[in-house]
Design a protein around this motif. Structure first.
Motif, mmCIF file in Angstrom:
data_model
loop_
_atom_site.group_PDB
_atom_site.id
_atom_site.type_symbol
_atom_site.label_atom_id
_atom_site.label_comp_id
_atom_site.label_asym_id
_atom_site.label_seq_id
_atom_site.Cartn_x
_atom_site.Cartn_y
_atom_site.Cartn_z
ATOM 1 N N LEU A 113 -12.928 1.661 -10.343
ATOM 2 C CA LEU A 113 -12.069 1.626 -11.525
ATOM 3 C C LEU A 113 -10.642 1.197 -11.196
ATOM 4 C CD1 LEU A 113 -13.209 4.930 -13.280
ATOM 5 C CD2 LEU A 113 -13.876 2.595 -13.865
ATOM 6 N N ILE A 114 -10.011 1.922 -10.263
ATOM 7 C CA ILE A 114 -8.578 1.762 -10.029
ATOM 8 C C ILE A 114 -8.274 0.596 -9.102
ATOM 9 C CG2 ILE A 114 -6.488 2.945 -9.229
ATOM 10 C CD1 ILE A 114 -7.783 5.574 -9.948
ATOM 11 N N SER A 115 -9.187 0.281 -8.204
ATOM 12 C CA SER A 115 -8.950 -0.802 -7.259
ATOM 13 C C SER A 115 -9.627 -2.094 -7.708
ATOM 14 C CB SER A 115 -9.451 -0.391 -5.868
ATOM 15 O OG SER A 115 -9.273 -1.440 -4.940
ATOM 16 N N VAL A 116 -10.942 -2.079 -7.773
ATOM 17 C CA VAL A 116 -11.684 -3.316 -8.053
ATOM 18 C C VAL A 116 -11.407 -3.831 -9.463
ATOM 19 C CG1 VAL A 116 -13.970 -4.364 -8.182
ATOM 20 C CG2 VAL A 116 -13.481 -2.657 -6.406
ATOM 21 N N CYS A 117 -11.553 -2.973 -10.462
ATOM 22 C CA CYS A 117 -11.396 -3.421 -11.851
ATOM 23 C C CYS A 117 -9.976 -3.881 -12.161
ATOM 24 C CB CYS A 117 -11.798 -2.306 -12.806
ATOM 25 S SG CYS A 117 -13.580 -2.040 -12.901
ATOM 26 N N THR A 118 -8.996 -3.067 -11.813
ATOM 27 C CA THR A 118 -7.618 -3.422 -12.179
ATOM 28 C C THR A 118 -7.162 -4.685 -11.465
ATOM 29 O OG1 THR A 118 -6.689 -1.968 -10.481
ATOM 30 C CG2 THR A 118 -7.012 -1.031 -12.669
ATOM 31 N N VAL A 119 -7.529 -4.838 -10.198
ATOM 32 C CA VAL A 119 -7.132 -6.044 -9.465
ATOM 33 C C VAL A 119 -7.830 -7.268 -10.042
ATOM 34 C CG1 VAL A 119 -7.270 -7.231 -7.253
ATOM 35 C CG2 VAL A 119 -6.548 -4.856 -7.333
ATOM 36 N N ALA A 120 -9.136 -7.177 -10.246
ATOM 37 C CA ALA A 120 -9.892 -8.333 -10.736
ATOM 38 C C ALA A 120 -9.420 -8.754 -12.128
ATOM 39 C CB ALA A 120 -11.381 -8.010 -10.750
ATOM 40 N N ALA A 144 0.834 -1.208 0.000
ATOM 41 C CA ALA A 144 0.000 0.000 0.000
ATOM 42 C C ALA A 144 0.868 1.256 0.000
ATOM 43 C CB ALA A 144 -0.934 -0.003 1.209
ATOM 44 N N ALA A 145 1.929 1.256 0.806
ATOM 45 C CA ALA A 145 2.816 2.418 0.855
ATOM 46 C C ALA A 145 3.527 2.626 -0.476
ATOM 47 C CB ALA A 145 3.842 2.242 1.978
ATOM 48 N N PHE A 146 3.953 1.530 -1.119
ATOM 49 C CA PHE A 146 4.635 1.650 -2.405
ATOM 50 C C PHE A 146 3.690 2.188 -3.471
ATOM 51 C CE2 PHE A 146 5.854 0.041 -6.568
ATOM 52 C CZ PHE A 146 7.186 0.410 -6.635
ATOM 53 N N VAL A 147 2.468 1.660 -3.514
ATOM 54 C CA VAL A 147 1.497 2.138 -4.506
ATOM 55 C C VAL A 147 1.180 3.611 -4.277
ATOM 56 C CG1 VAL A 147 -0.888 1.895 -5.312
ATOM 57 C CG2 VAL A 147 0.502 -0.141 -4.902
ATOM 58 N N PHE A 148 1.048 3.995 -3.010
ATOM 59 C CA PHE A 148 0.778 5.401 -2.691
ATOM 60 C C PHE A 148 1.893 6.302 -3.211
ATOM 61 C CE2 PHE A 148 1.170 9.107 0.024
ATOM 62 C CZ PHE A 148 -0.121 9.594 0.053
ATOM 63 N N ALA A 149 3.131 5.905 -2.965
ATOM 64 C CA ALA A 149 4.263 6.723 -3.416
ATOM 65 C C ALA A 149 4.385 6.710 -4.931
ATOM 66 C CB ALA A 149 5.548 6.214 -2.765
ATOM 67 N N ALA A 150 4.195 5.535 -5.536
ATOM 68 C CA ALA A 150 4.364 5.421 -6.984
ATOM 69 C C ALA A 150 3.290 6.198 -7.737
ATOM 70 C CB ALA A 150 4.337 3.956 -7.398
ATOM 71 N N GLN A 151 2.085 6.287 -7.175
ATOM 72 C CA GLN A 151 1.028 7.038 -7.850
ATOM 73 C C GLN A 151 1.304 8.538 -7.856
ATOM 74 O OE1 GLN A 151 -2.999 6.207 -6.750
ATOM 75 N NE2 GLN A 151 -2.922 4.087 -7.415
ATOM 76 N N MET A 152 2.200 8.991 -7.013
ATOM 77 C CA MET A 152 2.561 10.407 -7.009
ATOM 78 C C MET A 152 3.519 10.766 -8.147
ATOM 79 S SD MET A 152 0.888 11.735 -4.558
ATOM 80 C CE MET A 152 0.063 11.354 -3.008
ATOM 81 N N ILE A 153 4.090 9.745 -8.787
ATOM 82 C CA ILE A 153 5.074 9.985 -9.852
ATOM 83 C C ILE A 153 4.397 9.775 -11.194
ATOM 84 C CG2 ILE A 153 7.290 9.300 -10.808
ATOM 85 C CD1 ILE A 153 8.025 8.218 -8.034
ATOM 86 N N ASN A 154 4.332 10.819 -12.000
ATOM 87 C CA ASN A 154 3.727 10.740 -13.328
ATOM 88 C C ASN A 154 4.806 10.558 -14.395
ATOM 89 O OD1 ASN A 154 1.169 11.098 -12.297
ATOM 90 N ND2 ASN A 154 1.198 13.313 -12.574
ATOM 91 N N VAL A 162 -5.337 3.427 -0.401
ATOM 92 C CA VAL A 162 -4.542 4.488 -1.029
ATOM 93 C C VAL A 162 -5.446 5.551 -1.638
ATOM 94 C CG1 VAL A 162 -2.975 4.993 -2.944
ATOM 95 C CG2 VAL A 162 -2.538 3.022 -1.472
ATOM 96 N N LEU A 163 -6.483 5.139 -2.335
ATOM 97 C CA LEU A 163 -7.394 6.084 -2.980
ATOM 98 C C LEU A 163 -8.159 6.918 -1.959
ATOM 99 C CD1 LEU A 163 -8.791 3.719 -5.756
ATOM 100 C CD2 LEU A 163 -7.159 5.590 -6.050
ATOM 101 N N ILE A 164 -8.548 6.290 -0.870
ATOM 102 C CA ILE A 164 -9.270 7.026 0.176
ATOM 103 C C ILE A 164 -8.383 8.097 0.800
ATOM 104 C CG2 ILE A 164 -10.336 6.808 2.458
ATOM 105 C CD1 ILE A 164 -11.305 4.009 1.550
ATOM 106 N N VAL A 165 -7.143 7.740 1.101
ATOM 107 C CA VAL A 165 -6.211 8.719 1.679
ATOM 108 C C VAL A 165 -5.943 9.841 0.686
ATOM 109 C CG1 VAL A 165 -3.854 9.053 2.516
ATOM 110 C CG2 VAL A 165 -5.162 7.035 3.225
ATOM 111 N N GLN A 166 -5.739 9.500 -0.569
ATOM 112 C CA GLN A 166 -5.477 10.528 -1.577
ATOM 113 C C GLN A 166 -6.646 11.493 -1.714
ATOM 114 O OE1 GLN A 166 -4.590 8.150 -5.027
ATOM 115 N NE2 GLN A 166 -2.381 8.202 -4.668
#
Length: 235
Positions: free
Chosen positions: A112-119, A47-57, A90-94
Motif C-alpha cells: 500500500l504505502i510503498s508500491v502503490c503510492t510510488v507507482a 529514506a531518512a527524511f521519509v522515516f522522520a516525516a512519518q513520525m509527525i502526524n 522505512v516500513l520494515i524498520v518501523q
C-alpha cells in the motif's frame, strides 16, 4: 494507512506478503539503472527524511490524523525503483523496531504505502509532464497532482483487500466512503509537503531530481582559447 495485525485474514496477508517480496526483488534489479555515485547517497537521505516525516502526524478530521507516506517524494527525487525500496526499508524498520504496523501486515503495508503510492504517483507525474509546460511550474504541478492522487489510490487498494479478506463485518459502502474522505485530506497534506520539498531541491540542486532528468540540457564544452590572428598579420 499503517495496517495493524488482525485487519486482514491470513490468506490475504500471505498473498500481499508474496506480492511485496516480489516487488522488492524487482526493484532491486531496477534500481541499478537509477543509482550512481551521485544519486546513491540521495537515496539514503530520502529514506531518512521519509522515516522522520512519518513520525509527525497532522490533524485531518473527526479526531483522525495523517502523516507523510513519502512515495511520491521518493519517486520524484530518486526514481520509482529506488523510491519503492526507500519507503519499503522505512516500513520494515518501523515494524520491527517501533511496532508501527503489524508484522503479519508488513507485506500489506509495503504494497500500500510503498508500491502503490510510488507507482501511482510516478505514472501521474510522468503523464502530466508530457502535457504541462516545461519548467519549474509544470514540474511542481505534476508533483502536487501525483502526490495527491497516490494516497486515496492506496486507500482504494486497501478497501479492495478488505473486501476480500477483512476480518471485521462492516458495510463496504460506508467503509469505502470513510477511507476515501479521510485519505483525500491526507493526500492534500502529502501533496503540499512533497511539493515544498521537491521545489526546494529544484531550487538548490535541480540535477538531483530524477523526475526532470530528461529535461536537463547536456553540458556543452566550449573552447575558451582566443582565436589565432590571421597569418601574416602584424601589430
Amino acid at each position: 494507512m499503517h495496517v495493524p495485525d488482525g485487519f486482514l485474514n491470513a490468506p490475504t496477508s500471505i498473498a500481499t506478503g508474496v506480492v511485496a517480496a516480489g516487488a522488492v526483488a524487482l526493484c532491486l534489479r531496477g534500481a541499478r539503472r537509477e543509482l550512481d555515485d551521485r544519486t546513491a547517497p540521495l537515496a539514503g537521505i530520502v529514506a531518512a527524511f521519509v522515516f522522520a516525516a512519518q513520525m509527525i502526524n497532522f490533524p485531518v478530521a473527526g479526531g483522525t490524523s495523517g502523516h507523510l507516506m513519502g512515495g511520491a517524494l521518493a519517486a520524484a527525487l530518486v526514481g520509482p525503483w529506488t523510491g519503492t525500496l526507500c519507503v519499503a526499508v522505512v516500513l520494515i524498520v518501523q515494524a520491527l523496531v517501533f511496532a508501527d504496523g503489524g508484522l503479519t501486515a508488513l507485506g500489506t503495508n509495503v504494497v500500500l504505502i510503498s508500491v502503490c503510492t510510488v507507482a501511482v504517483s510516478y505514472v501521474v507525474m510522468r503523464g502530466l509532464l508530457r502535457v504541462l509546460p516545461r519548467g519549474r511550474g509544470g514540474t511542481l504541478a505534476a508533483v502536487f497532482a501525483g502526490a495527491l492522487i497516490s494516497v486515496p489510490a492506496a486507500a482504494l487498494v486497501f478497501v479492495g483487500l478488505f473486501a476480500v479478506g477483512g476480518t471485521v463485518a462492516v458495510p463496504l459502502g460506508g467503509f469505502t466512503g470513510a477511507m476515501l474522505g479521510v485519505h483525500l485530506l491526507v493526500g492534500l497534506g502529502e501533496a503540499l509537503i512533497t511539493t515544498l520539498v521537491v521545489g526546494a531541491v529544484l531550487a538548490a540542486r535541480p540535477d538531483l531530481v530524477f523526475l526532470t532528468r530528461d529535461q536537463r540540457r547536456p553540458l556543452e564544452l566550449r573552447d575558451s582559447v582566443a582565436p589565432a590572428s590571421p597569418t601574416g598579420a602584424r601589430s
